[in-house]
Design a protein around this motif. Structure first.
Motif, PDB file in Angstrom:
ATOM      1  N   VAL A 215       0.851  -1.184   0.000  1.00 29.62           N
ATOM      2  CA  VAL A 215       0.000   0.000   0.000  1.00 29.62           C
ATOM      3  C   VAL A 215       0.889   1.236   0.000  1.00 29.62           C
ATOM      4  CG1 VAL A 215      -1.982  -1.083   1.128  1.00 29.62           C
ATOM      5  CG2 VAL A 215      -0.238  -0.011   2.525  1.00 29.62           C
ATOM      6  N   LEU A 216       0.435   2.264  -0.678  1.00 32.48           N
ATOM      7  CA  LEU A 216       1.144   3.535  -0.680  1.00 32.48           C
ATOM      8  C   LEU A 216       0.393   4.476   0.244  1.00 32.48           C
ATOM      9  CD1 LEU A 216       2.905   5.290  -3.504  1.00 32.48           C
ATOM     10  CD2 LEU A 216       1.290   6.619  -2.173  1.00 32.48           C
ATOM     11  N   LEU A 217       1.094   5.006   1.235  1.00 39.72           N
ATOM     12  CA  LEU A 217       0.490   5.944   2.171  1.00 39.72           C
ATOM     13  C   LEU A 217       1.151   7.308   2.011  1.00 39.72           C
ATOM     14  CD1 LEU A 217       0.391   3.736   5.387  1.00 39.72           C
ATOM     15  CD2 LEU A 217      -1.496   4.254   3.839  1.00 39.72           C
TER      16      LEU A 217
ATOM     17  N   ARG B 109      -4.745   6.350  10.539  1.00 38.33           N
ATOM     18  CA  ARG B 109      -5.827   5.647   9.867  1.00 38.33           C
ATOM     19  C   ARG B 109      -5.953   4.241  10.445  1.00 38.33           C
ATOM     20  NH1 ARG B 109      -6.749  10.063   8.574  1.00 38.33           N
ATOM     21  NH2 ARG B 109      -7.142  10.898   6.504  1.00 38.33           N
ATOM     22  N   THR B 110      -7.152   3.655  10.286  1.00 38.65           N
ATOM     23  CA  THR B 110      -7.374   2.279  10.739  1.00 38.65           C
ATOM     24  C   THR B 110      -6.924   1.307   9.652  1.00 38.65           C
ATOM     25  OG1 THR B 110      -9.597   2.119   9.791  1.00 38.65           O
ATOM     26  CG2 THR B 110      -9.414   2.999  12.061  1.00 38.65           C
ATOM     27  N   LYS B 111      -6.788   0.066  10.052  1.00 38.61           N
ATOM     28  CA  LYS B 111      -6.452  -0.985   9.094  1.00 38.61           C
ATOM     29  C   LYS B 111      -7.495  -1.045   7.974  1.00 38.61           C
ATOM     30  CE  LYS B 111      -4.060  -4.252  12.106  1.00 38.61           C
ATOM     31  NZ  LYS B 111      -4.116  -5.627  12.626  1.00 38.61           N
ATOM     32  N   GLU B 112      -8.751  -0.936   8.340  1.00 42.17           N
ATOM     33  CA  GLU B 112      -9.843  -1.010   7.360  1.00 42.17           C
ATOM     34  C   GLU B 112      -9.756   0.134   6.354  1.00 42.17           C
ATOM     35  OE1 GLU B 112     -13.080  -3.000   5.683  1.00 42.17           O
ATOM     36  OE2 GLU B 112     -11.771  -3.642   7.297  1.00 42.17           O
ATOM     37  N   GLN B 113      -9.477   1.343   6.830  1.00 39.96           N
ATOM     38  CA  GLN B 113      -9.349   2.487   5.921  1.00 39.96           C
ATOM     39  C   GLN B 113      -8.195   2.280   4.944  1.00 39.96           C
ATOM     40  OE1 GLN B 113      -9.087   5.371   9.078  1.00 39.96           O
ATOM     41  NE2 GLN B 113     -11.104   6.203   8.587  1.00 39.96           N
ATOM     42  N   ILE B 114      -7.109   1.745   5.438  1.00 42.00           N
ATOM     43  CA  ILE B 114      -5.943   1.493   4.577  1.00 42.00           C
ATOM     44  C   ILE B 114      -6.254   0.376   3.588  1.00 42.00           C
ATOM     45  CG2 ILE B 114      -3.552   0.691   4.565  1.00 42.00           C
ATOM     46  CD1 ILE B 114      -3.335   2.192   7.353  1.00 42.00           C
ATOM     47  N   LYS B 115      -6.911  -0.659   4.057  1.00 43.81           N
ATOM     48  CA  LYS B 115      -7.271  -1.786   3.190  1.00 43.81           C
ATOM     49  C   LYS B 115      -8.218  -1.348   2.074  1.00 43.81           C
ATOM     50  CE  LYS B 115      -9.096  -6.480   3.543  1.00 43.81           C
ATOM     51  NZ  LYS B 115      -9.647  -7.474   4.464  1.00 43.81           N
ATOM     52  N   ASN B 116      -9.103  -0.373   2.345  1.00 44.33           N
ATOM     53  CA  ASN B 116     -10.087   0.095   1.364  1.00 44.33           C
ATOM     54  C   ASN B 116      -9.564   1.197   0.453  1.00 44.33           C
ATOM     55  OD1 ASN B 116     -12.059  -1.680   2.217  1.00 44.33           O
ATOM     56  ND2 ASN B 116     -12.891  -0.249   3.719  1.00 44.33           N
ATOM     57  N   ALA B 117      -8.323   1.600   0.617  1.00 45.76           N
ATOM     58  CA  ALA B 117      -7.739   2.655  -0.223  1.00 45.76           C
ATOM     59  C   ALA B 117      -7.644   2.181  -1.668  1.00 45.76           C
ATOM     60  CB  ALA B 117      -6.357   3.032   0.296  1.00 45.76           C
ATOM     61  N   PRO B 118      -7.574   3.120  -2.614  1.00 43.97           N
ATOM     62  CA  PRO B 118      -7.387   2.717  -4.007  1.00 43.97           C
ATOM     63  C   PRO B 118      -6.198   1.773  -4.139  1.00 43.97           C
ATOM     64  CG  PRO B 118      -7.828   5.061  -3.879  1.00 43.97           C
ATOM     65  CD  PRO B 118      -7.655   4.570  -2.462  1.00 43.97           C
ATOM     66  N   GLU B 119      -6.393   0.722  -4.923  1.00 46.64           N
ATOM     67  CA  GLU B 119      -5.386  -0.325  -5.072  1.00 46.64           C
ATOM     68  C   GLU B 119      -4.058   0.242  -5.578  1.00 46.64           C
ATOM     69  OE1 GLU B 119      -5.113  -4.812  -6.949  1.00 46.64           O
ATOM     70  OE2 GLU B 119      -6.910  -3.605  -7.244  1.00 46.64           O
TER      71      GLU B 119
ATOM     72  N   TYR C  92      -3.052   8.806 -10.081  1.00 48.03           N
ATOM     73  CA  TYR C  92      -3.186   7.936  -8.920  1.00 48.03           C
ATOM     74  C   TYR C  92      -2.974   8.731  -7.633  1.00 48.03           C
ATOM     75  CZ  TYR C  92      -2.405   4.284  -5.478  1.00 48.03           C
ATOM     76  OH  TYR C  92      -2.475   3.504  -4.349  1.00 48.03           O
ATOM     77  N   HIS C  93      -1.981   9.614  -7.633  1.00 46.09           N
ATOM     78  CA  HIS C  93      -1.726  10.448  -6.454  1.00 46.09           C
ATOM     79  C   HIS C  93      -2.944  11.310  -6.138  1.00 46.09           C
ATOM     80  CE1 HIS C  93       2.912  10.314  -5.920  1.00 46.09           C
ATOM     81  NE2 HIS C  93       2.422   9.132  -6.216  1.00 46.09           N
ATOM     82  N   ASP C  94      -3.598  11.854  -7.161  1.00 42.48           N
ATOM     83  CA  ASP C  94      -4.806  12.661  -6.957  1.00 42.48           C
ATOM     84  C   ASP C  94      -5.926  11.816  -6.367  1.00 42.48           C
ATOM     85  OD1 ASP C  94      -3.482  14.876  -7.981  1.00 42.48           O
ATOM     86  OD2 ASP C  94      -4.491  14.779  -9.941  1.00 42.48           O
ATOM     87  N   GLU C  95      -6.107  10.601  -6.890  1.00 42.37           N
ATOM     88  CA  GLU C  95      -7.144   9.697  -6.387  1.00 42.37           C
ATOM     89  C   GLU C  95      -6.878   9.336  -4.927  1.00 42.37           C
ATOM     90  OE1 GLU C  95      -8.982   5.253  -7.379  1.00 42.37           O
ATOM     91  OE2 GLU C  95      -7.543   6.153  -8.749  1.00 42.37           O
ATOM     92  N   LEU C  96      -5.623   9.029  -4.619  1.00 35.55           N
ATOM     93  CA  LEU C  96      -5.251   8.656  -3.259  1.00 35.55           C
ATOM     94  C   LEU C  96      -5.400   9.840  -2.307  1.00 35.55           C
ATOM     95  CD1 LEU C  96      -4.286   6.008  -1.992  1.00 35.55           C
ATOM     96  CD2 LEU C  96      -1.958   6.849  -2.201  1.00 35.55           C
ATOM     97  N   ALA C  97      -5.002  11.020  -2.750  1.00 35.20           N
ATOM     98  CA  ALA C  97      -5.150  12.224  -1.923  1.00 35.20           C
ATOM     99  C   ALA C  97      -6.618  12.478  -1.612  1.00 35.20           C
ATOM    100  CB  ALA C  97      -4.537  13.433  -2.627  1.00 35.20           C
ATOM    101  N   ALA C  98      -7.488  12.344  -2.614  1.00 35.33           N
ATOM    102  CA  ALA C  98      -8.921  12.545  -2.390  1.00 35.33           C
ATOM    103  C   ALA C  98      -9.450  11.532  -1.379  1.00 35.33           C
ATOM    104  CB  ALA C  98      -9.682  12.433  -3.710  1.00 35.33           C
TER     105      ALA C  98
END
Length: 122
Positions: A60-62, A81-91, A103-109
């Motif tokens: 995962v990229l944080l 962040r919680t594990k669930e929030q990280i797990k649900n982040a854009p792949e 991708y950076h824009d999607e992840l930032a949003a």
């Protein structure tokens, strides 16, 4: 979290220039893995976490703005962040997404405003 999700907060600025590879990463509800790669480039700082078996060996990229604290002595990075929030982040796929502006824009949003790209909002 800082409004610029791609930079470390002021309390983590002393970590710049330190190799964070191998540091353990802790979500608010437990360990999520170890840092595999990181960047502390101004305005584009992030960590890539190898999650091991936690989410089936994926990475995962944080964004740096999710980092709440870095303990250099303990070699641990704490994220807000919680594990669930990280797990649900854009792949994340290393070959496809490192340096990819869209991708950076999607992840930032996702990390700034919830999950507008298919996940559940925070």
């Amino acid at each position: 979290m800082t409004e610029n999700v791609w930079q470390y907060g002021e309390t983590n600025s002393r970590s710049q220039g330190i190799d964070l590879s191998g540091f353990k990463v802790e979500a608010v509800d437990g360990n999520i893995g170890k840092v595999d790669k990181h960047s502390d480039e101004a305005g584009s700082a992030w960590i890539v976490v190898d999650t091991g078996v936690w989410i089936f060996g994926k990475e995962v990229l944080l964004p740096a703005g999710t980092v709440s604290r870095i303990d250099v002595d303990e070699e641990k990075i704490y994220v807000d962040r919680t594990k669930e929030q990280i797990k649900n982040a854009p792949e994340f796929h290393r070959e496809k997404h490192l340096g990819n502006v869209d991708y950076h824009d999607e992840l930032a949003a996702y990390y700034l405003h919830g999950a507008p790209f298919g996940g559940r909002p925070f």
